[in-house]
Motif scaffolding. Structure first.
Motif, PDB file in Angstrom:
ATOM      1  N   GLN A 142      -3.088   4.171   8.707  1.00  0.00           N
ATOM      2  CA  GLN A 142      -2.672   3.532   7.460  1.00  0.00           C
ATOM      3  C   GLN A 142      -2.616   4.528   6.300  1.00  0.00           C
ATOM      4  O   GLN A 142      -1.725   4.442   5.452  1.00  0.00           O
ATOM      5  CB  GLN A 142      -3.643   2.377   7.136  1.00  0.00           C
ATOM      6  N   SER A 143      -3.563   5.446   6.238  1.00  0.00           N
ATOM      7  CA  SER A 143      -3.546   6.466   5.181  1.00  0.00           C
ATOM      8  C   SER A 143      -2.311   7.354   5.297  1.00  0.00           C
ATOM      9  O   SER A 143      -1.669   7.691   4.295  1.00  0.00           O
ATOM     10  CB  SER A 143      -4.822   7.311   5.252  1.00  0.00           C
ATOM     11  N   ASN A 144      -1.970   7.723   6.518  1.00  0.00           N
ATOM     12  CA  ASN A 144      -0.773   8.542   6.730  1.00  0.00           C
ATOM     13  C   ASN A 144       0.493   7.795   6.325  1.00  0.00           C
ATOM     14  O   ASN A 144       1.387   8.342   5.684  1.00  0.00           O
ATOM     15  CB  ASN A 144      -0.687   8.986   8.188  1.00  0.00           C
ATOM     16  N   LEU A 145       0.554   6.502   6.725  1.00  0.00           N
ATOM     17  CA  LEU A 145       1.736   5.716   6.381  1.00  0.00           C
ATOM     18  C   LEU A 145       1.841   5.495   4.883  1.00  0.00           C
ATOM     19  O   LEU A 145       2.937   5.489   4.310  1.00  0.00           O
ATOM     20  CB  LEU A 145       1.695   4.370   7.115  1.00  0.00           C
ATOM     21  N   ALA A 146       0.696   5.303   4.215  1.00  0.00           N
ATOM     22  CA  ALA A 146       0.710   5.072   2.774  1.00  0.00           C
ATOM     23  C   ALA A 146       1.165   6.305   2.009  1.00  0.00           C
ATOM     24  O   ALA A 146       1.797   6.195   0.950  1.00  0.00           O
ATOM     25  CB  ALA A 146      -0.677   4.631   2.302  1.00  0.00           C
ATOM     26  N   LEU A 147       0.839   7.472   2.541  1.00  0.00           N
ATOM     27  CA  LEU A 147       1.196   8.710   1.830  1.00  0.00           C
ATOM     28  C   LEU A 147       2.567   9.244   2.225  1.00  0.00           C
ATOM     29  O   LEU A 147       3.160  10.029   1.479  1.00  0.00           O
ATOM     30  CB  LEU A 147       0.131   9.784   2.102  1.00  0.00           C
ATOM     31  N   ALA A 148       3.090   8.824   3.361  1.00  0.00           N
ATOM     32  CA  ALA A 148       4.301   9.453   3.911  1.00  0.00           C
ATOM     33  C   ALA A 148       5.494   9.307   2.972  1.00  0.00           C
ATOM     34  O   ALA A 148       6.179  10.296   2.655  1.00  0.00           O
ATOM     35  CB  ALA A 148       4.616   8.843   5.282  1.00  0.00           C
ATOM     36  N   PHE A 149       5.772   8.075   2.513  1.00  0.00           N
ATOM     37  CA  PHE A 149       6.967   7.880   1.694  1.00  0.00           C
ATOM     38  C   PHE A 149       6.866   8.545   0.317  1.00  0.00           C
ATOM     39  O   PHE A 149       7.787   9.266  -0.090  1.00  0.00           O
ATOM     40  CB  PHE A 149       7.261   6.386   1.552  1.00  0.00           C
ATOM     41  N   SER A 310       7.667   0.521   6.188  1.00  0.00           N
ATOM     42  CA  SER A 310       7.221  -0.841   5.841  1.00  0.00           C
ATOM     43  C   SER A 310       6.940  -1.654   7.102  1.00  0.00           C
ATOM     44  O   SER A 310       5.971  -2.435   7.156  1.00  0.00           O
ATOM     45  CB  SER A 310       8.284  -1.531   4.978  1.00  0.00           C
ATOM     46  N   LEU A 311       7.766  -1.479   8.120  1.00  0.00           N
ATOM     47  CA  LEU A 311       7.518  -2.182   9.388  1.00  0.00           C
ATOM     48  C   LEU A 311       6.214  -1.712  10.024  1.00  0.00           C
ATOM     49  O   LEU A 311       5.406  -2.510  10.507  1.00  0.00           O
ATOM     50  CB  LEU A 311       8.686  -1.964  10.339  1.00  0.00           C
ATOM     51  N   LEU A 312       5.979  -0.386  10.016  1.00  0.00           N
ATOM     52  CA  LEU A 312       4.755   0.153  10.626  1.00  0.00           C
ATOM     53  C   LEU A 312       3.517  -0.273   9.854  1.00  0.00           C
ATOM     54  O   LEU A 312       2.487  -0.608  10.451  1.00  0.00           O
ATOM     55  CB  LEU A 312       4.852   1.680  10.694  1.00  0.00           C
ATOM     56  N   VAL A 313       3.604  -0.255   8.494  1.00  0.00           N
ATOM     57  CA  VAL A 313       2.453  -0.696   7.694  1.00  0.00           C
ATOM     58  C   VAL A 313       2.130  -2.159   7.975  1.00  0.00           C
ATOM     59  O   VAL A 313       0.958  -2.562   8.122  1.00  0.00           O
ATOM     60  CB  VAL A 313       2.734  -0.465   6.195  1.00  0.00           C
ATOM     61  N   LEU A 315       2.768  -3.845  10.709  1.00  0.00           N
ATOM     62  CA  LEU A 315       2.224  -3.986  12.063  1.00  0.00           C
ATOM     63  C   LEU A 315       0.774  -3.545  12.141  1.00  0.00           C
ATOM     64  O   LEU A 315       0.021  -4.028  13.000  1.00  0.00           O
ATOM     65  CB  LEU A 315       3.072  -3.174  13.047  1.00  0.00           C
ATOM     66  N   THR A 316       0.359  -2.594  11.263  1.00  0.00           N
ATOM     67  CA  THR A 316      -1.045  -2.175  11.294  1.00  0.00           C
ATOM     68  C   THR A 316      -1.969  -3.182  10.626  1.00  0.00           C
ATOM     69  O   THR A 316      -3.191  -3.094  10.782  1.00  0.00           O
ATOM     70  CB  THR A 316      -1.204  -0.822  10.583  1.00  0.00           C
ATOM     71  N   GLN A 317      -1.388  -4.149   9.867  1.00  0.00           N
ATOM     72  CA  GLN A 317      -2.226  -5.111   9.162  1.00  0.00           C
ATOM     73  C   GLN A 317      -2.060  -6.542   9.670  1.00  0.00           C
ATOM     74  O   GLN A 317      -2.894  -7.395   9.359  1.00  0.00           O
ATOM     75  CB  GLN A 317      -1.911  -5.073   7.664  1.00  0.00           C
ATOM     76  N   HIS A 318      -0.983  -6.830  10.404  1.00  0.00           N
ATOM     77  CA  HIS A 318      -0.727  -8.196  10.881  1.00  0.00           C
ATOM     78  C   HIS A 318      -0.286  -8.170  12.351  1.00  0.00           C
ATOM     79  O   HIS A 318       0.311  -7.202  12.811  1.00  0.00           O
ATOM     80  CB  HIS A 318       0.372  -8.870  10.051  1.00  0.00           C
ATOM     81  N   ALA A 319      -0.578  -9.242  13.010  1.00  0.00           N
ATOM     82  CA  ALA A 319      -0.059  -9.405  14.368  1.00  0.00           C
ATOM     83  C   ALA A 319       1.416  -9.779  14.291  1.00  0.00           C
ATOM     84  O   ALA A 319       1.835 -10.550  13.420  1.00  0.00           O
ATOM     85  CB  ALA A 319      -0.838 -10.496  15.096  1.00  0.00           C
ATOM     86  N   LEU A 320       2.190  -9.211  15.173  1.00  0.00           N
ATOM     87  CA  LEU A 320       3.622  -9.422  15.153  1.00  0.00           C
ATOM     88  C   LEU A 320       3.963 -10.799  15.732  1.00  0.00           C
ATOM     89  O   LEU A 320       3.691 -11.084  16.896  1.00  0.00           O
ATOM     90  CB  LEU A 320       4.334  -8.315  15.943  1.00  0.00           C
ATOM     91  N   THR A 321       4.561 -11.635  14.880  1.00  0.00           N
ATOM     92  CA  THR A 321       4.998 -12.980  15.315  1.00  0.00           C
ATOM     93  C   THR A 321       6.490 -13.104  15.045  1.00  0.00           C
ATOM     94  O   THR A 321       7.042 -12.374  14.225  1.00  0.00           O
ATOM     95  CB  THR A 321       4.243 -14.065  14.536  1.00  0.00           C
ATOM     96  N   PRO A 322       7.178 -14.051  15.714  1.00  0.00           N
ATOM     97  CA  PRO A 322       8.627 -14.211  15.457  1.00  0.00           C
ATOM     98  C   PRO A 322       8.940 -14.516  14.000  1.00  0.00           C
ATOM     99  O   PRO A 322       9.912 -13.995  13.436  1.00  0.00           O
ATOM    100  CB  PRO A 322       9.022 -15.355  16.390  1.00  0.00           C
ATOM    101  N   ASP A 323       8.117 -15.369  13.383  1.00  0.00           N
ATOM    102  CA  ASP A 323       8.388 -15.699  11.977  1.00  0.00           C
ATOM    103  C   ASP A 323       8.244 -14.472  11.079  1.00  0.00           C
ATOM    104  O   ASP A 323       9.064 -14.244  10.176  1.00  0.00           O
ATOM    105  CB  ASP A 323       7.430 -16.810  11.502  1.00  0.00           C
ATOM    106  N   GLN A 370       1.165  -8.667   1.942  1.00  0.00           N
ATOM    107  CA  GLN A 370      -0.078  -8.336   1.253  1.00  0.00           C
ATOM    108  C   GLN A 370      -0.496  -6.877   1.522  1.00  0.00           C
ATOM    109  O   GLN A 370      -1.686  -6.561   1.622  1.00  0.00           O
ATOM    110  CB  GLN A 370      -1.206  -9.286   1.694  1.00  0.00           C
ATOM    111  N   ALA A 371       0.498  -6.009   1.648  1.00  0.00           N
ATOM    112  CA  ALA A 371       0.252  -4.590   1.906  1.00  0.00           C
ATOM    113  C   ALA A 371       0.594  -3.790   0.643  1.00  0.00           C
ATOM    114  O   ALA A 371       1.770  -3.694   0.253  1.00  0.00           O
ATOM    115  CB  ALA A 371       1.086  -4.102   3.082  1.00  0.00           C
ATOM    116  N   LEU A 372      -0.447  -3.260   0.007  1.00  0.00           N
ATOM    117  CA  LEU A 372      -0.220  -2.496  -1.228  1.00  0.00           C
ATOM    118  C   LEU A 372       0.654  -1.262  -1.020  1.00  0.00           C
ATOM    119  O   LEU A 372       1.458  -0.924  -1.892  1.00  0.00           O
ATOM    120  CB  LEU A 372      -1.571  -2.088  -1.833  1.00  0.00           C
TER     121      LEU A 372
END
Length: 678
Positions: A142-149, A310-313, A315-323, A370-372
């Motif tokens: 998550q730290s890497n993803l937050a800093l990458a962009f 954004s998709l990876l962030v 997925l690291t915080q929520h379970a992937l559901t169809p909705d 809800q991902a800052l």
């Protein structure tokens, strides 16, 4: 005033101003970001503050750009080590950006291959620190993803700024060089005049002098032949003298055509060379901060990177559901459509509508997940704003966007925004928008410098072209005067002597041969005259003027059936060569015109000193010439024109015309510089 202050500041700081500002902002806010954490104020916190303070002090004082490469590597390695130690002591939230500004320094100091290697090493150290601090692979990801962009946007913005900064510096240096050339233009033009005059002299010497010399050579050959055969065949001698007169006449005609060409400033052969002070200005000027091809690439790379992150962030915080997947794909698609619309929009209002749509899509993504870290996707909007909107519209849009974001957070499920998150967002925004905005300013400065340099170059080129034309015209006028005054006079005397020799051939062959020999001597003197004219020699000076005038009058007495009186009542020895030559040419022109246009019985030449001036007066009585009508005013004479030019160049005057009581008078007046001592 502001520009000079900025230039003085940039000369004193180690890095460009925007880099120095970003570094200072990050290093100042890092201890502040840690002040809200638990255990703030303990020994480790103050040790961290001390290390960060030393880091800030060194970046403000050490001239890293002047250090050798090994010194720069050692210096930045020490920064990485002190940052890692400070992070281990007290891991404040902004330490990610401390490492980022170290990477930004490498962009200024190192070549690309070394930047990449050093950046990978910095990432490895930062990543290891995060792993040890969190002891969680998920938090590490998550730290890497937050800093990458934000790191990607900041590095690209820094590269863009550096490119514009370097090109702006080059344009400023070019402008300074052009300003120095313009300031020293008078000296350069004097050197150029001499160069152009020498080139024109050599060219005309080849073109004209050779032709006149060829005509003189033919005349000299016929005279030599006549002298060699004179004792054997008197009849043949008479015909040869006639041919010699024809040849001399042809030389005179060629001389007249050459003088006419020079006076009319007609060019016969090659054009002038290019101006010596011309400057090549790159054109056309860039219209964008980023070149078109890299801009098109970045226009698609940045949104794709954000959507993927954004998709990876999520997925690291929520379970992937169809909705959730459907909602993510819908919002990302809306973001991409708004982005495409913005790229194609040209009107400022339509552009702001597209930017507003992107802002709403990013906010919706952040609120839904809800991902800052997704809020940092607003950097994508900020990127476009910094590149495409003017400053006033940027301020208006940011004010409106802030109000809109606040309203959304109040009306919907709010995000857990704390002070550290706001600090991180502020630092990220400054790190990205600051270099981009200043890159636009650098582009404007470069355009202004290039435009100013182009104007200076155009003015220098124009003045250089004018001076070249003046130098060429002056050299042509000089050649025309010298050819007419000296060579023309000699050819006229030769023609008179040949006529006299032709008249004496039946009465006294010895006297005819004597005149022929004198003609040959004058012809050889004419040869030397042509060479002197081509070499721009002044044949006279003050001490030799009196003798030269006496010789000229003596030669004229041998060729003219006139009484010649020469009266010199002036001190000539201290005259300048230019004044001495002008006086000699005036006497020479007066005698030539008298022989050519009249049958004078008496010619009087008076050179006398008056109050602060020397005057030369040549007077002759006039009898009608049936062969060549007399031209009293000589208004179209190139000889008188040349005399006037000579006199005006020395501050004097020349007058010529018939007198009421009869006769013709030529009068030259030259000022005398300084006092004369008898």
């Amino acid at each position: 005033m502001g520009t000079s202050i900025r230039n003085r500041i940039e000369r004193r700081i180690p890095y460009p101003l925007v880099f120095q500002g970003v570094i200072a902002l990050v290093l100042i806010l890092t201890p502040i970001s840690g002040s809200t954490m638990p255990n703030a104020g303990n020994r480790d916190y103050w040790m961290m503050c001390l290390l960060i303070g030393m880091h800030l002090l060194t970046t403000l004082t050490i001239p890293a750009r002047r250090m050798p490469r090994w010194g720069q590597l050692f210096y930045l390695t020490l920064q990485v080590g002190s940052s890692a130690l400070a992070q281990a002591l007290f891991p404040a939230p902004l330490f990610d950006y401390v490492y980022l500004v170290i990477v930004l320094q490498t962009l200024v100091l190192f070549p690309p291959w070394l930047v990449l290697s050093f950046a990978l090493g910095v990432w490895a150290i930062w990543s290891g620190g995060v792993m040890m601090a969190t002891a969680s692979v998920l938090e590490w990801v998550q730290s890497n993803l937050a800093l990458a962009f934000p790191a990607t946007c900041a590095i690209i913005a820094a590269i863009i700024y550096l490119r514009q900064h370097r090109r702006s510096e080059q344009a400023q240096q070019m402008l300074q060089q052009m300003q120095q050339r313009y300031d020293s233009l008078s000296t350069a033009l004097r050197e150029m005049q001499q160069m152009v005059a020498l080139e024109e002299r050599r060219r005309l010497a080849q073109m004209l002098t050779n032709e006149v010399q060829a005509a003189l050579a033919r005349t000299e050959q016929t005279i030599a032949t006549a002298l060699g055969q004179a004792q054997n065949n008197l009849t043949w001698l008479q015909s040869t003298i006639t041919q010699t007169r024809d040849s001399a006449g042809a030389a005179v005609d060629r001389l007249r055509s050459a003088i006419t060409m020079l006076r009319k400033n007609e060019d016969a052969d090659q054009p002038l060379t290019a101006p010596i002070l011309a400057l090549n200005i790159a054109s056309p000027f860039d219209e964008l901060v980023i070149a078109s091809q890299p801009y098109r690439i970045l226009s698609w790379v940045l949104p794709i990177i954000f959507i993927a992150l954004s998709l990876l962030v999520t997925l690291t915080q929520h379970a992937l559901t169809p909705d959730l997947l459907f909602a993510l794909l819908l919002l990302d698609s809306l973001l991409l459509l708004a982005y495409i619309y913005t790229q194609r929009a040209r009107h400022p209002l339509l552009l702001q509508i597209g930017l507003t749509g992107q802002t709403l899509a990013v906010m919706a993504l952040a609120i839904m997940t809800q991902a800052l870290p997704i809020l940092l996707g607003l950097l994508l909007v900020l990127w476009q704003i910094a590149l495409r909107l003017p400053l006033a519209q940027i301020i208006i849009f940011l004010a409106g966007a802030s109000a809109m974001i606040g309203l959304l957070l109040v009306r919907t499920q709010s995000l857990a925004l704390d002070a550290n998150s706001l600090l991180i967002a502020t630092v990220a925004a400054v790190t990205v928008a600051g270099p981009l905005l200043l890159a636009r300013r650098q582009l404007e400065r470069r355009h202004q410098a290039e435009l100013r340099a182009a104007l200076l170059a155009s003015e220098i080129e124009q003045q250089t072209a004018q001076e070249r034309a003046f130098a060429v015209a002056a050299e042509r006028s000089r050649l025309a005067r010298e050819f007419h005054d000296d060579l023309g006079s000699r050819l006229m005397l030769i023609n008179l002597q040949l006529q006299l020799a032709e008249d004496l051939i039946n009465e006294s062959s010895d006297e005819a041969l004597a005149q022929l020999q004198i003609s040959r001597d004058h012809l050889r003197a004419a040869w030397r005259s042509v060479l002197a004219v081509a070499d721009a020699e002044l044949p006279l000076d003050g001490p030799s003027l009196r003798g030269a005038l006496e010789d000229l009058v003596a030669q004229s007495r041998q060729s003219m059936n006139s009484v010649l009186d020469l009266h010199i009542r002036a001190t000539l020895e201290d005259l300048s060569p230019a004044a001495a030559c002008t006086i000699y040419r005036s006497v020479q022109e007066g005698l030539t015109n008298a022989c050519k246009h009249a049958r004078p019985t008496h010619i009087n030449i008076a050179v006398q000193e008056e109050v602060a001036q020397i005057s030369v007066t040549i007077w002759n009585d006039t009898q009608p010439n049936t062969d060549q009508p007399h031209q009293p005013s000589n208004s179209g004479s190139y000889g008188l024109l040349g005399l006037r030019e000579r006199a005006e160049a020395l501050g004097g005057r020349c007058e010529a015309g018939p007198l009421a009581e009869g006769g013709f008078r030529l009068r030259l007046v030259l000022p005398v510089e300084g006092e004369r001592h008898e």
